[in-house]
Scaffold this motif. Structure first.
Motif, PDB file in Angstrom:
ATOM      1  N   GLN A  74       0.548  -1.465  -0.046  1.00  0.00           N
ATOM      2  CA  GLN A  74      -0.190  -0.065   0.393  1.00  0.00           C
ATOM      3  C   GLN A  74       0.726   1.343  -0.120  1.00  0.00           C
ATOM      4  O   GLN A  74       0.838   2.547  -0.864  1.00  0.00           O
ATOM      5  N   ALA A  75       1.249   1.359   0.694  1.00  0.00           N
ATOM      6  CA  ALA A  75       3.123   1.990   0.693  1.00  0.00           C
ATOM      7  C   ALA A  75       3.778   2.562  -0.325  1.00  0.00           C
ATOM      8  O   ALA A  75       3.842   3.752  -0.806  1.00  0.00           O
ATOM      9  N   VAL A  76       3.994   1.201  -0.830  1.00  0.00           N
ATOM     10  CA  VAL A  76       4.382   1.634  -2.220  1.00  0.00           C
ATOM     11  C   VAL A  76       4.183   1.916  -3.577  1.00  0.00           C
ATOM     12  O   VAL A  76       4.369   2.614  -4.495  1.00  0.00           O
ATOM     13  N   ALA A  77       2.569   1.302  -3.708  1.00  0.00           N
ATOM     14  CA  ALA A  77       1.254   1.916  -4.345  1.00  0.00           C
ATOM     15  C   ALA A  77       1.592   3.414  -4.222  1.00  0.00           C
ATOM     16  O   ALA A  77       0.768   4.245  -5.686  1.00  0.00           O
ATOM     17  N   LYS A 122     -15.577 -19.002 -10.924  1.00  0.00           N
ATOM     18  CA  LYS A 122     -15.290 -19.641 -10.056  1.00  0.00           C
ATOM     19  C   LYS A 122     -14.289 -19.861  -9.030  1.00  0.00           C
ATOM     20  O   LYS A 122     -14.208 -20.096  -8.031  1.00  0.00           O
ATOM     21  N   LEU A 123     -13.497 -19.001  -9.746  1.00  0.00           N
ATOM     22  CA  LEU A 123     -12.242 -17.807  -8.564  1.00  0.00           C
ATOM     23  C   LEU A 123     -11.853 -16.928  -9.128  1.00  0.00           C
ATOM     24  O   LEU A 123     -11.983 -16.023 -10.334  1.00  0.00           O
ATOM     25  N   THR A 124     -12.285 -15.579  -7.708  1.00  0.00           N
ATOM     26  CA  THR A 124     -12.158 -14.140  -7.643  1.00  0.00           C
ATOM     27  C   THR A 124     -11.280 -13.777  -7.495  1.00  0.00           C
ATOM     28  O   THR A 124     -11.192 -13.968  -5.793  1.00  0.00           O
ATOM     29  N   TRP A 125     -10.301 -12.878  -7.901  1.00  0.00           N
ATOM     30  CA  TRP A 125      -9.607 -12.103  -6.744  1.00  0.00           C
ATOM     31  C   TRP A 125      -9.647 -10.582  -7.142  1.00  0.00           C
ATOM     32  O   TRP A 125      -9.612 -10.154  -8.120  1.00  0.00           O
ATOM     33  N   ASN A 126     -10.784  -9.859  -6.307  1.00  0.00           N
ATOM     34  CA  ASN A 126     -10.754  -7.917  -7.027  1.00  0.00           C
ATOM     35  C   ASN A 126      -9.558  -7.376  -6.370  1.00  0.00           C
ATOM     36  O   ASN A 126      -9.418  -7.545  -5.513  1.00  0.00           O
ATOM     37  N   LEU A 127      -9.453  -6.733  -7.545  1.00  0.00           N
ATOM     38  CA  LEU A 127      -7.965  -5.475  -6.732  1.00  0.00           C
ATOM     39  C   LEU A 127      -8.776  -4.621  -5.957  1.00  0.00           C
ATOM     40  O   LEU A 127      -7.502  -4.186  -5.157  1.00  0.00           O
ATOM     41  N   GLU A 180      -4.604   2.970  -6.666  1.00  0.00           N
ATOM     42  CA  GLU A 180      -4.065   2.832  -5.414  1.00  0.00           C
ATOM     43  C   GLU A 180      -4.007   1.860  -5.228  1.00  0.00           C
ATOM     44  O   GLU A 180      -3.125   0.644  -5.216  1.00  0.00           O
ATOM     45  N   GLU A 181      -5.357   1.272  -4.666  1.00  0.00           N
ATOM     46  CA  GLU A 181      -5.793  -0.318  -4.167  1.00  0.00           C
ATOM     47  C   GLU A 181      -5.765  -1.227  -5.006  1.00  0.00           C
ATOM     48  O   GLU A 181      -5.077  -2.327  -4.435  1.00  0.00           O
ATOM     49  N   ALA A 182      -5.884  -1.269  -5.802  1.00  0.00           N
ATOM     50  CA  ALA A 182      -5.361  -1.866  -6.845  1.00  0.00           C
ATOM     51  C   ALA A 182      -4.345  -2.052  -7.309  1.00  0.00           C
ATOM     52  O   ALA A 182      -3.824  -3.559  -7.505  1.00  0.00           O
TER      53      ALA A 182
END
Length: 329
Positions: A46-49, A266-271, A278-280
């Motif tokens: 998070q800091a590096v983003a 079937k499989l999800t990762w939400n940025l 920034e979170e993404a």
């Protein structure tokens, strides 16, 4: 969002304030002997983003992590065989100083994926300068710090350059006066069979050759080195192929999602469910690794990536996804 950028002085109180901000995940520019760096916790995606957002950096290139001493720096690396002896010789000769070593990343390393740009190597440096090293001791953790300027502009050699470029975009600048060297550090890659100069800087090729023997350098190649930051088209790619700008998901696909409107998978990762770029950015490499390993375990054969906006950090995220989607060599 416009920030109030504090102008801190190189006093014990100023150094402690700067260290406290960095420990909280905030951005603080500080002077080294080379140029002013934009510091953030190297262990925090998070800091590096926030570094990439503040600089307007168009690509997630690897960042150099800074340490107060060689022992702390080399503890982050996986040093075995000849590389161990050579790394220690170079550290003894040039640290603290304007040399960055690219070394294999230890499994126990606290440096985040985003700092390393998803690579299995890390870039380490021990800067010279009383204020910089006092700050790093006070933080007591690796500090990622590219040059403290907007991407594509001239690197800053004093605090006023930083304020003109990044004032209102970062939390503070720790003013230690003008930089003595004024050009970036030399970057030497020890992960190759032959030590390879990726960037010339404050330590000369002749000085490196005196310790390393043979040193490969860009003049030896027709173009820049393909594995130097950002040069390899299929860089940072997961094992599963990636399909870009997906609006639906096939039964054989895992989903790299973005925003609140997510198709079933079937499989999800939400940025970022809130569509926060920034979170993404902070969650990108972790997401690719998760979908790659877990997707393969579940028998899925591809990753579908939803569209990322073409603005701000979205450009950097799209760049990394484009590289991940390139056909494998």
């Amino acid at each position: 969002m416009t920030l109030h950028t504090e102008h801190l002085h190189a006093t014990p109180a100023g150094i402690e304030r700067a260290a406290s901000l960095i420990r909280e995940g905030r951005l603080v520019a500080f002077g080294t002997e080379t140029v002013y760096g934009l510091g953030a916790l190297a262990s925090s995606d998070q800091a590096v983003a926030r570094i990439f957002a503040a600089k307007g950096r168009p690509k997630f290139n690897p960042l150099i992590s800074h340490f107060a001493d060689a022992e702390s720096a080399l503890a982050q690396a996986n040093l075995q065989g000849p590389i161990q002896e050579l790394a220690h010789k170079l550290a003894d000769a040039f640290w603290p100083g304007p040399l960055t070593l690219v070394l294999p990343r230890a499994i126990s390393s606290s440096i985040s994926d985003l700092t390393a740009a998803g690579l299995e190597s890390i870039a380490l440096r021990v800067p010279r300068g009383q204020t910089a090293r006092a700050l790093l001791r006070a933080v007591d953790a690796p500090v990622a710090a590219p040059s403290a300027n907007l991407s594509g502009t001239v690197s800053p050699s004093d605090a006023f350059h930083v304020l003109r470029s990044l004032g209102g975009r970062i939390d503070a600048v720790l003013d230690s006066g003008p930089c003595s060297v004024g050009v970036e550090s030399t970057v030497l890659d020890l992960t190759r069979p032959t030590p390879t100069l990726l960037r010339p800087g404050g330590v000369t090729l002749e000085e490196l050759t005196a310790i390393c023997g043979t040193v490969a350098h860009p003049d030896d190649f027709a173009d820049l080195l393909p594995s130097s930051p950002g040069r390899l088209a299929s860089h940072y790619a997961p094992a599963l192929p990636v399909r870009l700008d997906a609006t639906s998901v096939e039964p054989n696909e895992a989903l790299l999602a973005f925003g609140p409107d997510v198709p079933d998978a079937k499989l999800t990762w939400n940025l970022s469910k809130q569509a926060d770029l920034e979170e993404a950015a902070a969650r990108l490499f972790a997401g690719l690794r998760f979908l790659d390993s877990e997707g393969a375990r579940r028998g899925l054969t591809r990753i579908a990536a939803q569209t990322i906006p073409r603005k701000g950090l979205g450009l950097a995220i799209r760049d990394r996804l484009r590289r991940a989607a390139e056909p494998r060599p």
